[in-house]
Design a protein around this motif. Structure first.
Motif, PDB file in Angstrom:
ATOM      1  N   LEU A 186       0.817  -1.218   0.000  1.00 45.48           N
ATOM      2  CA  LEU A 186       0.000   0.000   0.000  1.00 45.48           C
ATOM      3  C   LEU A 186       0.851   1.268   0.000  1.00 45.48           C
ATOM      4  CD1 LEU A 186      -2.662   1.625   0.385  1.00 45.48           C
ATOM      5  CD2 LEU A 186      -2.409   1.213   2.858  1.00 45.48           C
ATOM      6  N   PHE A 187       1.827   1.357   0.907  1.00 42.52           N
ATOM      7  CA  PHE A 187       2.540   2.618   1.099  1.00 42.52           C
ATOM      8  C   PHE A 187       3.347   3.091  -0.111  1.00 42.52           C
ATOM      9  CE2 PHE A 187       2.503   1.903   5.984  1.00 42.52           C
ATOM     10  CZ  PHE A 187       1.237   2.464   6.062  1.00 42.52           C
ATOM     11  N   PRO A 188       3.940   2.198  -0.916  1.00 46.19           N
ATOM     12  CA  PRO A 188       4.615   2.703  -2.121  1.00 46.19           C
ATOM     13  C   PRO A 188       3.656   3.367  -3.104  1.00 46.19           C
ATOM     14  CG  PRO A 188       5.435   0.521  -1.573  1.00 46.19           C
ATOM     15  CD  PRO A 188       4.229   0.759  -0.706  1.00 46.19           C
ATOM     16  N   VAL A 189       2.376   3.026  -3.005  1.00 43.61           N
ATOM     17  CA  VAL A 189       1.359   3.586  -3.898  1.00 43.61           C
ATOM     18  C   VAL A 189       0.673   4.796  -3.261  1.00 43.61           C
ATOM     19  CG1 VAL A 189      -0.828   3.109  -5.076  1.00 43.61           C
ATOM     20  CG2 VAL A 189       0.946   1.352  -4.963  1.00 43.61           C
ATOM     21  N   ALA A 190       0.410   4.707  -1.954  1.00 43.11           N
ATOM     22  CA  ALA A 190      -0.317   5.771  -1.256  1.00 43.11           C
ATOM     23  C   ALA A 190       0.146   5.839   0.198  1.00 43.11           C
ATOM     24  CB  ALA A 190      -1.826   5.509  -1.315  1.00 43.11           C
TER      25      ALA A 190
ATOM     26  N   ALA B 124      -3.433  10.810  -0.861  1.00 46.35           N
ATOM     27  CA  ALA B 124      -3.198   9.688  -1.779  1.00 46.35           C
ATOM     28  C   ALA B 124      -4.125   8.516  -1.459  1.00 46.35           C
ATOM     29  CB  ALA B 124      -1.740   9.247  -1.704  1.00 46.35           C
ATOM     30  N   ILE B 125      -4.363   8.273  -0.178  1.00 48.15           N
ATOM     31  CA  ILE B 125      -5.289   7.192   0.189  1.00 48.15           C
ATOM     32  C   ILE B 125      -6.716   7.575  -0.169  1.00 48.15           C
ATOM     33  CG2 ILE B 125      -6.337   6.016   2.173  1.00 48.15           C
ATOM     34  CD1 ILE B 125      -3.572   5.545   3.266  1.00 48.15           C
ATOM     35  N   LEU B 126      -7.057   8.828   0.039  1.00 46.92           N
ATOM     36  CA  LEU B 126      -8.397   9.282  -0.375  1.00 46.92           C
ATOM     37  C   LEU B 126      -8.570   9.110  -1.882  1.00 46.92           C
ATOM     38  CD1 LEU B 126      -8.775  12.544   1.751  1.00 46.92           C
ATOM     39  CD2 LEU B 126     -10.059  10.406   2.040  1.00 46.92           C
ATOM     40  N   ASP B 127      -7.520   9.367  -2.623  1.00 47.73           N
ATOM     41  CA  ASP B 127      -7.591   9.243  -4.080  1.00 47.73           C
ATOM     42  C   ASP B 127      -7.774   7.787  -4.518  1.00 47.73           C
ATOM     43  OD1 ASP B 127      -7.288  11.965  -4.321  1.00 47.73           O
ATOM     44  OD2 ASP B 127      -5.138  11.890  -4.778  1.00 47.73           O
ATOM     45  N   LEU B 128      -7.338   6.835  -3.688  1.00 51.09           N
ATOM     46  CA  LEU B 128      -7.558   5.419  -4.004  1.00 51.09           C
ATOM     47  C   LEU B 128      -9.042   5.075  -3.992  1.00 51.09           C
ATOM     48  CD1 LEU B 128      -4.907   3.420  -1.913  1.00 51.09           C
ATOM     49  CD2 LEU B 128      -4.948   3.722  -4.396  1.00 51.09           C
ATOM     50  N   GLY B 129      -9.791   5.761  -3.110  1.00 49.37           N
ATOM     51  CA  GLY B 129     -11.199   5.427  -2.920  1.00 49.37           C
ATOM     52  C   GLY B 129     -11.333   4.253  -1.970  1.00 49.37           C
TER      53      GLY B 129
END
Length: 211
Positions: A54-58, A63-68
């Motif tokens: 997860l963390f390398p992406v968000a 960034a986590i909000l943008d994941l949905g």
């Protein structure tokens, strides 16, 4: 337990592990907060497997909000109670963006106002991310404190209060980690490994084992 014995226990734990830290993987206060949120009723190993992806992406609130919500769930679905944890994580990220400029507040009241964050999680973040002398009492610390008689109490809050009272200032920042690790690997729940314990002769547990 007398003061001298307590001091010797803490000294031995310090000498054995001078620079302890959490076994959760993190590189920022925010990553630590999310990891601790996800760790309730889950192992650190299991959480790390999820957050390592997860963390390398968000690894910021936005960034986590943008994941949905569903995107976040896809990363943490291997963790117990992931549906509830995903909802709380999204709400927490939104509050961090709206109220704290996307930063984790170094403030107990503000931390405990975040969804899914109780006193224990706030203590972990304040201690591990910001170096506060807080003591987060989990099941391991509760067991070790009562079993050894280092700090006895009928519930986690009472044990926390007792530890804060009896642990000298020089040990306060690290004692939380020493006791967790001791409970996780030596003073385990079902059959403690007393025979290989560095504080066995100081421990006041009556039912010691040979292991």
């Amino acid at each position: 337990m007398n003061k001298e014995k307590r001091l010797e226990i803490l000294t031995r734990l310090r000498d054995d592990n001078p620079h302890p830290t959490t076994e959760l993987n993190f590189s920022s206060p925010f990553e630590l907060l999310i990891a601790v949120l996800l760790s309730a009723q889950a192992t650190d190993v299991g959480v790390n497997k999820a957050t390592d992806k997860l963390f390398p992406v968000a690894n910021t609130p936005q960034a986590i909000l943008d994941l949905g919500l569903e995107g976040l769930k896809s990363y943490i679905k291997t963790i117990g109670l992931f549906n509830t944890k995903a909802v709380n994580t999204m709400k927490t990220c939104q509050m961090l963006v709206d109220l704290h400029g996307g930063e984790v507040p170094e403030n107990r009241e503000a931390l405990e106002a975040l969804p899914g964050v109780g006193r224990k999680t706030a203590n972990v973040v304040l201690n591990t991310a910001f170096g506060w002398p807080t003591i987060a009492v989990d099941t391991h610390i509760f067991r070790v404190s009562n079993r050894t008689k280092l700090a006895m109490g009928k519930n986690v809050d009472l044990v926390e209060q007792k530890l804060l009272k009896v642990v000298p200032k020089e040990f306060k920042v690290d004692v939380h980690h020493w006791l967790i690790l001791h409970g996780r690997y030596t003073c385990v729940a079902r059959k403690p490994k007393c025979g290989s314990c560095i504080i066995e002769d100081l421990c006041e547990f009556k039912d010691k084992t040979e292991l």
